[in-house]
Design an enzyme around this catalytic site. Structure first.
Site, PDB file in Angstrom:
ATOM      1  CG  ASP A 111      -2.044   0.967   1.152  1.00 36.90           C
ATOM      2  OD1 ASP A 111      -1.869   2.037   0.542  1.00 36.90           O
ATOM      3  OD2 ASP A 111      -3.122   0.668   1.694  1.00 36.90           O
ATOM      4  CE  LYS A 156      -6.102  12.161   1.089  1.00 36.63           C
ATOM      5  NZ  LYS A 156      -7.300  12.529   1.908  1.00 36.63           N
ATOM      6  CB  THR A 174      -0.159  -9.307 -10.932  1.00 38.46           C
ATOM      7  OG1 THR A 174       0.018  -7.919 -11.263  1.00 38.46           O
ATOM      8  CG2 THR A 174       0.846  -9.692  -9.855  1.00 38.46           C
TER       9      THR A 174
END
Length: 259
Positions: A162, A166, A237
């Site tokens: 992840d 921000k 992927t």
């Protein structure tokens, strides 16, 4: 985002802890993330398919591992001596399953917190008759600290974590100095830490952290440094393949333990 758990869409809510706003640089080495109560992931609810439930209910007892079991003797766990690869945040497990099936001479340990992904992977492990893969459904930092012996791993893989884009959430990024130092201690001398991301700003962050981390050497050539061309041994992927068609970039970094 991508298929990895940490590859689910980032948690961008403005309701996140505002105390994270003032620290946007990589963390110091003196505070492992999970001890500060700051997680690099958010567990999101998801429906479980019958196959995923079967994986958790029927296959877990044979291939699942827990922190409560403590420090593992990996030779005893797998019943042999072999190269050992750990993947953090394997998502739905497609890449990890492919690696385990393609490389039966290597033992793999996957770490993932999301139940659907763990269940799907375990269902596939059973269907394909694989014996060289084990799974933790735990916080990766705790597994590294409490369960995996020092100098025991050939490779640690962190694919598409992840990115927490921000600035006020950068403290939640898993790639921090304390984290990469912990990984170094679990790698055998000469072992490799392989990172990949499809967020250029996070790739730059990863490179910044790794270039100043003691005991690592970048395996990239001068022509491509700090990144390496996409290794053929990293499975492509579906998300990445779609991204390539759209011109999206992916950045791989591979560092080797030097001491």
């Amino acid at each position: 985002m991508t298929e990895s758990s940490s590859e689910n869409s980032p948690e961008n809510s403005d309701s996140q802890d505002s105390s994270l706003e003032n620290n946007t640089g990589p963390e110091s080495q003196d505070a492992p993330l999970h001890r500060r109560g700051i997680k690099s992931y958010v567990i999101r609810a998801g429906r479980m398919t019958p196959a995923q439930n079967r994986g958790l209910d029927d296959v877990w007892p044979r291939f699942g591992l827990t922190i409560a079991q403590g420090r593992q003797d990996l030779d005893a766990l797998f019943g042999r001596q072999a190269p050992r690869v750990v993947e953090i945040g394997f998502g739905m497990g497609n890449s990890l399953i492919e690696q385990a099936q393609t490389h039966p001479e290597t033992d793999f340990i996957g770490i993932e917190v999301h139940a659907p992904g763990v269940g799907k992977l375990l269902d596939e492990v059973d269907k394909r008759g694989l014996s060289n893969l084990r799974v933790y459904r735990e916080d990766a930092l705790a597994v590294l600290e409490q369960c995996l012996p020092e100098g025991s791993l050939t490779t640690l893989q962190l694919f598409f974590p992840d990115p927490w884009p921000k600035k006020k959430h950068h403290k939640r990024r898993i790639v921090q100095p304390a984290f990469v130092e912990l990984i170094r201690t679990r790698l055998m001398p000469g072992g490799t830490f392989h990172l990949a991301t499809d967020w250029e700003a996070y790739a730059e962050w990863m490179a910044e952290v790794m270039e100043i981390a003691p005991g690592y050497a970048n395996t990239a050539t001068q022509e491509t440094a700090p990144y390496v061309p996409r290794p053929t041994f990293r499975p492509l992927t579906k998300f990445e393949a779609r991204g390539e068609k759209l011109g999206h970039g992916v950045w791989d970094l591979i560092y080797q333990r030097q001491d």
